[in-house]
Scaffold this active site. Structure first.
Site, PDB file in Angstrom:
ATOM      1  N   CYS A  39      21.869 -23.386  21.198  1.00  0.00           N
ATOM      2  CA  CYS A  39      21.603 -24.773  21.615  1.00  0.00           C
ATOM      3  C   CYS A  39      22.088 -25.773  20.562  1.00  0.00           C
ATOM      4  CB  CYS A  39      20.099 -24.975  21.872  1.00  0.00           C
ATOM      5  SG  CYS A  39      19.121 -25.232  20.385  1.00  0.00           S
ATOM      6  N   ASN A  70      -2.779   1.605  -5.228  1.00  0.00           N
ATOM      7  CA  ASN A  70      -1.976   0.676  -6.009  1.00  0.00           C
ATOM      8  C   ASN A  70      -1.668   1.326  -7.356  1.00  0.00           C
ATOM      9  OD1 ASN A  70      -1.063  -1.796  -7.499  1.00  0.00           O
ATOM     10  ND2 ASN A  70      -1.862  -2.842  -5.680  1.00  0.00           N
ATOM     11  N   HIS A  76       3.403 -12.232   7.894  1.00  0.00           N
ATOM     12  CA  HIS A  76       4.276 -13.218   7.258  1.00  0.00           C
ATOM     13  C   HIS A  76       5.653 -13.315   7.897  1.00  0.00           C
ATOM     14  CE1 HIS A  76       1.586 -12.939   3.398  1.00  0.00           C
ATOM     15  NE2 HIS A  76       1.017 -13.606   4.384  1.00  0.00           N
ATOM     16  N   ARG A 136      18.044 -12.113  -0.290  1.00  0.00           N
ATOM     17  CA  ARG A 136      17.050 -11.076  -0.024  1.00  0.00           C
ATOM     18  C   ARG A 136      17.490 -10.174   1.129  1.00  0.00           C
ATOM     19  NH1 ARG A 136      11.371 -13.898   0.313  1.00  0.00           N
ATOM     20  NH2 ARG A 136      10.727 -11.739   0.604  1.00  0.00           N
ATOM     21  N   TYR A 139      17.154 -16.574   1.037  1.00  0.00           N
ATOM     22  CA  TYR A 139      16.889 -15.568   2.068  1.00  0.00           C
ATOM     23  C   TYR A 139      18.115 -14.701   2.327  1.00  0.00           C
ATOM     24  CZ  TYR A 139      12.221 -17.118   2.535  1.00  0.00           C
ATOM     25  OH  TYR A 139      10.911 -17.378   2.226  1.00  0.00           O
ATOM     26  N   THR A 148      -0.599  -4.038  -2.290  1.00  0.00           N
ATOM     27  CA  THR A 148      -0.692  -5.504  -2.302  1.00  0.00           C
ATOM     28  C   THR A 148      -1.509  -5.959  -3.511  1.00  0.00           C
ATOM     29  OG1 THR A 148      -1.444  -7.501  -1.164  1.00  0.00           O
ATOM     30  CG2 THR A 148      -2.647  -5.483  -0.649  1.00  0.00           C
ATOM     31  N   SER A 149      -1.078  -7.090  -4.088  1.00  0.00           N
ATOM     32  CA  SER A 149      -1.803  -7.630  -5.237  1.00  0.00           C
ATOM     33  C   SER A 149      -3.082  -8.337  -4.793  1.00  0.00           C
ATOM     34  CB  SER A 149      -0.905  -8.599  -6.016  1.00  0.00           C
ATOM     35  OG  SER A 149      -0.446  -9.617  -5.155  1.00  0.00           O
ATOM     36  N   CYS A 163      15.022 -25.604  19.714  1.00  0.00           N
ATOM     37  CA  CYS A 163      14.436 -25.060  20.956  1.00  0.00           C
ATOM     38  C   CYS A 163      13.301 -24.068  20.689  1.00  0.00           C
ATOM     39  CB  CYS A 163      15.517 -24.408  21.829  1.00  0.00           C
ATOM     40  SG  CYS A 163      16.142 -22.858  21.159  1.00  0.00           S
TER      41      CYS A 163
HETATM   42  P1  OAD Z   1       2.964  -8.504  -4.733  1.00  0.00           P
HETATM   43  O1  OAD Z   1       4.319  -8.440  -5.352  1.00  0.00           O
HETATM   44  O2  OAD Z   1       2.107  -9.663  -5.070  1.00  0.00           O
HETATM   45  O3  OAD Z   1       2.137  -7.199  -5.149  1.00  0.00           O
HETATM   46  C1  OAD Z   1       2.672  -5.921  -5.033  1.00  0.00           C
HETATM   47  C2  OAD Z   1       1.582  -4.935  -5.413  1.00  0.00           C
HETATM   48  O4  OAD Z   1       2.079  -3.632  -5.190  1.00  0.00           O
HETATM   49  C3  OAD Z   1       1.151  -5.018  -6.878  1.00  0.00           C
HETATM   50  O5  OAD Z   1      -0.264  -5.038  -6.937  1.00  0.00           O
HETATM   51  C4  OAD Z   1       1.720  -3.740  -7.494  1.00  0.00           C
HETATM   52  O6  OAD Z   1       0.880  -3.216  -8.506  1.00  0.00           O
HETATM   53  C5  OAD Z   1       1.754  -2.816  -6.305  1.00  0.00           C
HETATM   54  N1  OAD Z   1       2.796  -1.796  -6.342  1.00  0.00           N
HETATM   55  C6  OAD Z   1       4.063  -1.891  -6.808  1.00  0.00           C
HETATM   56  N2  OAD Z   1       4.742  -0.761  -6.595  1.00  0.00           N
HETATM   57  C7  OAD Z   1       3.886   0.086  -5.969  1.00  0.00           C
HETATM   58  C8  OAD Z   1       3.981   1.423  -5.471  1.00  0.00           C
HETATM   59  N3  OAD Z   1       5.107   2.141  -5.579  1.00  0.00           N
HETATM   60  N4  OAD Z   1       2.892   1.967  -4.869  1.00  0.00           N
HETATM   61  C9  OAD Z   1       1.738   1.262  -4.755  1.00  0.00           C
HETATM   62  N5  OAD Z   1       1.594   0.008  -5.206  1.00  0.00           N
HETATM   63  C10 OAD Z   1       2.637  -0.572  -5.798  1.00  0.00           C
HETATM   64  O7  OAD Z   1       3.150  -8.319  -3.161  1.00  0.00           O
HETATM   65  P2  OAD Z   1       2.153  -8.704  -1.971  1.00  0.00           P
HETATM   66  O8  OAD Z   1       0.740  -8.431  -2.340  1.00  0.00           O
HETATM   67  O9  OAD Z   1       2.677  -8.074  -0.758  1.00  0.00           O
HETATM   68  O10 OAD Z   1       4.096 -14.033   0.861  1.00  0.00           O
HETATM   69  O11 OAD Z   1       2.372 -10.253  -1.895  1.00  0.00           O
HETATM   70  C11 OAD Z   1       1.686 -10.975  -0.917  1.00  0.00           C
HETATM   71  C12 OAD Z   1       2.524 -12.147  -0.484  1.00  0.00           C
HETATM   72  O12 OAD Z   1       2.886 -12.918  -1.614  1.00  0.00           O
HETATM   73  C13 OAD Z   1       3.857 -11.788   0.139  1.00  0.00           C
HETATM   74  O13 OAD Z   1       3.753 -11.426   1.499  1.00  0.00           O
HETATM   75  C14 OAD Z   1       4.638 -13.043  -0.031  1.00  0.00           C
HETATM   76  C15 OAD Z   1       4.287 -13.302  -1.477  1.00  0.00           C
HETATM   77  O14 OAD Z   1       4.440 -14.589  -1.927  1.00  0.00           O
HETATM   78  C16 OAD Z   1       4.878 -14.977   1.382  1.00  0.00           C
HETATM   79  O15 OAD Z   1       6.058 -15.053   1.141  1.00  0.00           O
HETATM   80  C17 OAD Z   1       4.149 -15.902   2.286  1.00  0.00           C
END
Ligand code: OAD
Length: 271
Positions: free
Chosen positions: A175, A238, A124, A71, A68, A213-214, A135
């Site tokens: 704490c 996407n 998240h 990141r 972390y 989002t994927s 605490c």
């Molecule tokens: P992912 O990394 O799984 O997916 C990112 C998505 O964004 C993919 O489908 C890409 O094709 C798309 N992408 C990339 N660049 C882009 C752009 N410039 N414009 C539009 N789309 C683009 O990320 P998340 O779906 O957010 O959870 O992942 C979901 C969760 O999985 C996260 O919140 C995290 C991870 O493990 C936890 O940590 C609990």
């Protein structure tokens, strides 16, 4: 010329009262924040189960903090991009017109808020908050490195034999309890209040914009069919198709920082 499908979704937005946006890591990609899956994705380099689970924390909290801290370092200087700005500007116009917008994000980077979005539900958690294991206090924290021991660290190796950090190196609450990142790990439940707000927004909205989002992580991904079943018109923005694509009304293929400004420009028209 505005694409016909874009024009159709803009028409749906014009007649909407309540709009929901579901965002993922792709929205922040153009700011330089790595995504999880796909080329350069974090889960290509590291295994989520070795670094982002309660078991990983129990095994080696110092290693989890190294991940972390790494990141946080990468996110510390990034700026919102045109996608974040388009959403924030849209919210300002939309709410001034008395309409409702709920932005539900899986991102923990805080860039939506930095761009000025207000009605943000962080499903998240937040990488810029820490939570005390003793605490329970949740506090903002932008220290990079998280403690002096992490200076120069940043390449977590779950397979190293020797531990690089001890309990003395971990961040502490006033704490004296150990602080953990205020994020949701795999195997943990989402905060009930956040999930409840997201579910209610999905059930209520007339239009849903799914962006970057994927759509493979639940319960977030489940909000998409829920909104559609509840009557919303749904679009997905996407770079490529996802498991959600077949179940949406419109798929806009392109970078969020290009498509969102075009999709939302000037909406809602006043007068
Ligand atoms: P992912 O990394 O799984 O997916 C990112 C998505 O964004 C993919 O489908 C890409 O094709 C798309 N992408 C990339 N660049 C882009 C752009 N410039 N414009 C539009 N789309 C683009 O990320 P998340 O779906 O957010 O959870 O992942 C979901 C969760 O999985 C996260 O919140 C995290 C991870 O493990 C936890 O940590 C609990």
């Amino acid at each position: 010329m505005v694409d016909k499908a874009i024009a159709e979704f803009r028409a749906a937005l014009r007649s909407a009262t309540s709009v929901m946006v579901l965002s993922g890591a792709g929205v922040s990609a153009e700011s330089g924040v790595p995504t999880f899956r796909g080329a350069g994705g974090l889960w290509r380099r590291w295994s989520a189960t070795e670094l982002a689970t309660p078991e990983a924390w129990a095994r080696d909290a110092g290693l989890v903090w190294e991940f972390y801290d790494y990141r946080r370092r990468r996110m510390a200087d990034v700026q919102p991009n045109p996608a974040h700005h388009a959403l924030a500007a849209f919210e300002a116009r939309w709410s001034a017109a008395g309409r409702e917008l709920e932005l539900v994000t899986q991102n923990i980077d805080g860039l939506h808020e930095q761009a000025g979005s207000r009605a943000v539900t962080r499903l998240h958690g937040s990488i810029w908050h820490v939570r005390c294991l003793r605490c329970g206090a949740v506090t903002p924290n932008r220290d990079v490195p998280i403690t002096p021991a992490y200076e120069g660290a940043g390449d977590p190796d779950p397979h190293a034999h020797a531990r690089r950090f001890t309990a003395d190196d971990l961040p502490r609450c006033a704490c004296s309890g150990i602080l953990r990142p205020h994020v949701v790990w795999f195997g943990e439940s989402l905060a009930e209040e956040d999930l409840g707000r997201a579910v209610a927004a999905a059930e209520r909205c007339d239009a849903l914009i799914v962006v970057g989002t994927s759509a493979v992580v639940y319960p977030a991904a489940g909000l998409i069919p829920l909104a559609r079943r509840s009557g919303a018109v749904v679009c997905e923005i996407n770079l490529s198709p996802t498991p959600a694509t077949n179940g949406v009304d419109y798929h806009f293929c392109g970078p969020a920082g290009v498509v969102l400004p075009e999709l939302l420009e000037g909406l809602p028209e006043v007068g």
